[in-house]
Design an enzyme around this catalytic site. Structure first.
Site, PDB file in Angstrom:
ATOM      1  N   LYS A 186     -13.298 -19.022   7.527  1.00 26.07           N
ATOM      2  CA  LYS A 186     -14.728 -18.743   7.565  1.00 26.07           C
ATOM      3  C   LYS A 186     -15.296 -18.402   6.172  1.00 26.07           C
ATOM      4  O   LYS A 186     -14.548 -18.072   5.243  1.00 26.07           O
ATOM      5  CB  LYS A 186     -14.999 -17.580   8.522  1.00 26.07           C
ATOM      6  CG  LYS A 186     -14.662 -17.915   9.974  1.00 26.07           C
ATOM      7  CD  LYS A 186     -15.600 -18.973  10.527  1.00 26.07           C
ATOM      8  CE  LYS A 186     -15.434 -19.223  11.995  1.00 26.07           C
ATOM      9  NZ  LYS A 186     -14.266 -20.044  12.352  1.00 26.07           N
TER      10      LYS A 186
HETATM   11  N1  T4K Z   1     -16.510 -19.306  17.968  1.00 21.62           N
HETATM   12  C1  T4K Z   1     -16.644 -20.292  17.080  1.00 21.62           C
HETATM   13  C2  T4K Z   1     -17.903 -21.074  17.061  1.00 21.62           C
HETATM   14  C3  T4K Z   1     -15.620 -20.552  16.162  1.00 21.62           C
HETATM   15  O1  T4K Z   1     -15.752 -21.561  15.261  1.00 21.62           O
HETATM   16  C4  T4K Z   1     -14.447 -19.765  16.199  1.00 21.62           C
HETATM   17  C5  T4K Z   1     -13.359 -20.041  15.285  1.00 21.62           C
HETATM   18  C6  T4K Z   1     -14.371 -18.728  17.139  1.00 21.62           C
HETATM   19  C7  T4K Z   1     -15.430 -18.527  18.017  1.00 21.62           C
HETATM   20  C8  T4K Z   1     -13.188 -17.827  17.232  1.00 21.62           C
HETATM   21  O2  T4K Z   1     -13.090 -16.935  16.136  1.00 21.62           O
HETATM   22  P1  T4K Z   1     -11.616 -16.378  15.708  1.00 21.62           P
HETATM   23  O3  T4K Z   1     -10.954 -15.839  16.930  1.00 21.62           O
HETATM   24  O4  T4K Z   1     -10.872 -17.539  15.090  1.00 21.62           O
HETATM   25  O5  T4K Z   1     -11.942 -15.289  14.716  1.00 21.62           O
HETATM   26  C9  T4K Z   1     -10.179 -23.164  12.826  1.00 21.62           C
HETATM   27  C10 T4K Z   1     -10.015 -21.670  12.971  1.00 21.62           C
HETATM   28  O6  T4K Z   1      -8.704 -21.319  13.395  1.00 21.62           O
HETATM   29  C11 T4K Z   1     -10.995 -21.046  13.888  1.00 21.62           C
HETATM   30  O7  T4K Z   1     -11.054 -19.682  13.542  1.00 21.62           O
HETATM   31  C12 T4K Z   1     -12.380 -21.644  13.719  1.00 21.62           C
HETATM   32  N2  T4K Z   1     -13.321 -21.150  14.652  1.00 21.62           N
HETATM   33  C13 T4K Z   1     -12.316 -23.157  13.842  1.00 21.62           C
HETATM   34  C14 T4K Z   1     -13.661 -23.817  13.662  1.00 21.62           C
HETATM   35  O8  T4K Z   1     -11.451 -23.663  12.872  1.00 21.62           O
HETATM   36  P2  T4K Z   1      -8.435 -25.025  13.221  1.00 21.62           P
HETATM   37  O9  T4K Z   1      -7.416 -25.186  14.261  1.00 21.62           O
HETATM   38  O10 T4K Z   1      -9.303 -26.185  12.898  1.00 21.62           O
HETATM   39  O11 T4K Z   1      -7.820 -24.405  11.870  1.00 21.62           O
HETATM   40  P3  T4K Z   1      -6.698 -24.980  10.923  1.00 21.62           P
HETATM   41  O12 T4K Z   1      -5.547 -24.060  10.979  1.00 21.62           O
HETATM   42  O13 T4K Z   1      -6.455 -26.414  11.220  1.00 21.62           O
HETATM   43  O14 T4K Z   1      -7.387 -24.818   9.508  1.00 21.62           O
HETATM   44  C15 T4K Z   1      -8.300 -25.758   8.972  1.00 21.62           C
HETATM   45  C16 T4K Z   1      -7.969 -25.974   7.504  1.00 21.62           C
HETATM   46  O15 T4K Z   1      -8.143 -24.771   6.800  1.00 21.62           O
HETATM   47  C17 T4K Z   1      -6.520 -26.385   7.269  1.00 21.62           C
HETATM   48  O16 T4K Z   1      -6.441 -27.763   7.239  1.00 21.62           O
HETATM   49  C18 T4K Z   1      -6.183 -25.785   5.913  1.00 21.62           C
HETATM   50  C19 T4K Z   1      -7.135 -24.625   5.780  1.00 21.62           C
HETATM   51  N3  T4K Z   1      -6.478 -23.332   5.955  1.00 21.62           N
HETATM   52  C20 T4K Z   1      -6.384 -22.770   7.194  1.00 21.62           C
HETATM   53  C21 T4K Z   1      -5.791 -21.554   7.358  1.00 21.62           C
HETATM   54  C22 T4K Z   1      -5.661 -20.920   8.723  1.00 21.62           C
HETATM   55  C23 T4K Z   1      -5.955 -22.706   4.846  1.00 21.62           C
HETATM   56  O17 T4K Z   1      -6.038 -23.255   3.728  1.00 21.62           O
HETATM   57  N4  T4K Z   1      -5.394 -21.482   4.989  1.00 21.62           N
HETATM   58  C24 T4K Z   1      -5.274 -20.866   6.206  1.00 21.62           C
HETATM   59  O18 T4K Z   1      -4.745 -19.735   6.294  1.00 21.62           O
HETATM   60  O19 T4K Z   1      -9.330 -23.825  13.726  1.00 21.62           O
END
Ligand code: T4K
Length: 373
Positions: A186
Site C-alpha cells: 500500500k
Molecule cells: N480491501 C481492499 C480493497 C484491498 O485492496 C485489500 C488488500 C484489503 C481490503 C485487505 O487489506 P489487508 O488485510 O491486506 O491489510 C495484494 C496485497 O496482499 C493486498 O494487501 C492488497 N489489498 C491487494 C490489492 O494486493 P497480492 O496477492 O496481489 O500481493 P502480492 O504478494 O502478489 O504483491 C504484489 C507485488 O508487490 C509483488 O509482485 C511484489 C511486490 N511486493 C509484495 C510484497 C507482499 C513486494 O515487493 N514486497 C512485499 O513484501 O495482494
C-alpha cells in the site's frame, strides 16, 4: 538492450534501515512488544493528526479491521457491496455470516454506482460497504443520502484511500466507519496492519474491546472479540513512515505524470482519470486496454511479463466470480455488466517511489510496441 531486472507492480516504500534502529532499541529496552504499548499510543495519535481525524483504532491488518468494523456496528442480514475489489472486501462479510449483495460499478471511477443501490435494497439490508477503488473517492454524498433514506449503515473499505480528499474535504469522515490497510503493497505501509477510523470515542472504545478479545479490564469480557492488535514493531515503523510519506506521495505523482505523457496518445490505451492533484494518492496506475489496441489485455500482460515487467490485473477475476460467491443472484454477469467489462480490460502498471524514469520507459516502450531489445 533488454534488462532483466524485474519491475513489479509495486515495491514497499522503506526508509533507510539505520533510521529504524533507534526504534528497535527502545522496544528491546522496554520489552513491551504488543497490547497497546507506547509506540502504539504514539502512532495512533500521530496518524489521527496526519489523517485529520479524531478517533481511530489500529489493527494487525486491514482484513481483520473490516471483519471487526461489521461486528462493531452489529451488521447482519445483507450488505450491498461491489464486485470490483480485492476479495477481502466480500470475505469480511462472509466471516460475519452476512450475505453480500453485489451492485454494479460506475464506468468512470469503477466505484459502486449509487444509482443502482436502491434497486438492490431488501428488508434484510442493513448496510452498504463501498470501496474507494485505487484511492478514487466514491460518490459519498449520494451513498449517504440513500443510507439515510433507508436507515442503513455505511462502512467504507478505504484500503486504498490513505491521504485522499473528496470534493468536501476528508473522505474518511463521510461514513459510520472507514477501514484502511497498511499492507506492504500500500501507499503507506507498516509491513502489515490497518485501522478503523471512527466517528466518536464510544465507537472507538467498542472497537478497541473487540480487537482485544472483548476484554474491558483484566477480568471482564463484554463481547466475543478477536485478536486484531497491532504490534509495537508495526506501530514504531508506522511512526517512522509518517516522516517520509509526503515525499513518497509526491514521487508517485511524478510517476503518474510520466505515464500519462508516454501513454496518452497510444490508440486503444486509456489511462484511467485520477481524482486530481490535491485529491489523489496515486496508489495505482490503471489503464484500460480497449478493443482498438493492437493486442488484447491478456496479450499485453504476457508481453510485459516476457520483459520481466509484472503488472497486475487488479481486479480480475471479479469477486462475484469466485466459487463462494458465484451462485448468488446478484453475482450474475447480467447484473454486473460494467464491472465485467472493466475486469476484462484492466491492467495496473508498476508505480512506487523508487521506480526510475528508465524503468518507466521500459514499460511504456512495450506498450508502444517499440522493439528496444
Ligand atoms: N480491501 C481492499 C480493497 C484491498 O485492496 C485489500 C488488500 C484489503 C481490503 C485487505 O487489506 P489487508 O488485510 O491486506 O491489510 C495484494 C496485497 O496482499 C493486498 O494487501 C492488497 N489489498 C491487494 C490489492 O494486493 P497480492 O496477492 O496481489 O500481493 P502480492 O504478494 O502478489 O504483491 C504484489 C507485488 O508487490 C509483488 O509482485 C511484489 C511486490 N511486493 C509484495 C510484497 C507482499 C513486494 O515487493 N514486497 C512485499 O513484501 O495482494
Amino acid at each position: 538492450m533488454r534488462s532483466d531486472k524485474p519491475i513489479y507492480v509495486t515495491q514497499p516504500h522503506l526508509p533507510p534501515l539505520e533510521e529504524f534502529i533507534p526504534y528497535l532499541q527502545k522496544i528491546w529496552e522496554k520489552r513491551i512488544l504488543t497490547n497497546a504499548g507506547p509506540f502504539h499510543q504514539q502512532f495512533e495519535q500521530a496518524l489521527c493528526d496526519y489523517l485529520g481525524v479524531k478517533h481511530l483504532a489500529l489493527f494487525a491488518n486491514g482484513t481483520i479491521a473490516l471483519v471487526t468494523a461489521l461486528q462493531a456496528l452489529r451488521i447482519t442480514g445483507e450488505v450491498i457491496t461491489t464486485p470490483y475489489s480485492f476479495v477481502a472486501t466480500a470475505h469480511s462479510l462472509l466471516w460475519n455470516g452476512i450475505k453480500p449483495v453485489f451492485v454494479d460499478i460506475r464506468p468512470d471511477t469503477f466505484n459502486l454506482d449509487p444509482t443502482r443501490i436502491e434497486a438492490a435494497i431488501t428488508p434484510q439490508t442493513s448496510a452498504i460497504m463501498p470501496v474507494h477503488v485505487y484511492g478514487h473517492p466514491c460518490d459519498v454524498d449520494a451513498i449517504q443520502a440513500i443510507a439515510d433514506n433507508y436507515n442503513l449503515r455505511v462502512i467504507y473499505d478505504a484500503a486504498h484511500a490513505f491521504s485522499i480528499q473528496c470534493h468536501c474535504g476528508n473522505v474518511l469522515t463521510h461514513s459510520d466507519l472507514s477501514v484502511l490497510s497498511f499492507h506492504a503493497t500500500k501507499v503507506f505501509n507498516t509491513f502489515e496492519s490497518g485501522t478503523i477510523v471512527c466517528p466518536d470515542s464510544k465507537t472507538k472504545q467498542r472497537i478497541d474491546h473487540l480487537k482485544n478479545f472483548g476484554f474491558v479490564d483484566k477480568v471482564t469480557v463484554v463481547a466475543p472479540g478477536i485478536n486484531g492488535k497491532m504490534s509495537e514493531i508495526n506501530a514504531a515503523f508506522g511512526l517512522l513512515q509518517l516522516k517520509h510519506i509526503d515525499r513518497a506521495l509526491s514521487q508517485r505523482m511524478d510517476i503518474d505524470r510520466i505515464y500519462r505523457e508516454g501513454l496518452g496518445t497510444i490508440k486503444g490505451i486509456y489511462c484511467v482519470a485520477s481524482a486530481g492533484e490535491q485529491m489523489a494518492n496515486y496508489a495505482y496506475f490503471p489503464i484500460l486496454v480497449e478493443s482498438d489496441y493492437r493486442f488484447t489485455r491478456d496479450e499485453l500482460y504476457e508481453m510485459l511479463r516476457a520483459q520481466n515487467i509484472h503488472p497486475r490485473r487488479y481486479f480480475y477475476p471479479l469477486i462475484s466470480d469466485f466459487p463462494m460467491y458465484r451462485s448468488l443472484p446478484s453475482a450474475q454477469r447480467s447484473n454486473l455488466p460494467v464491472a465485467a467489462q472493466v475486469a476484462s480490460r484492466i491492467l495496473c502498471l508498476p508505480i512506487y517511489p523508487g521506480l526510475t524514469a528508465e524503468e518507466q520507459d521500459r514499460v511504456i516502450a512495450v506498450i508502444q510496441g517499440e522493439d528496444r531489445a
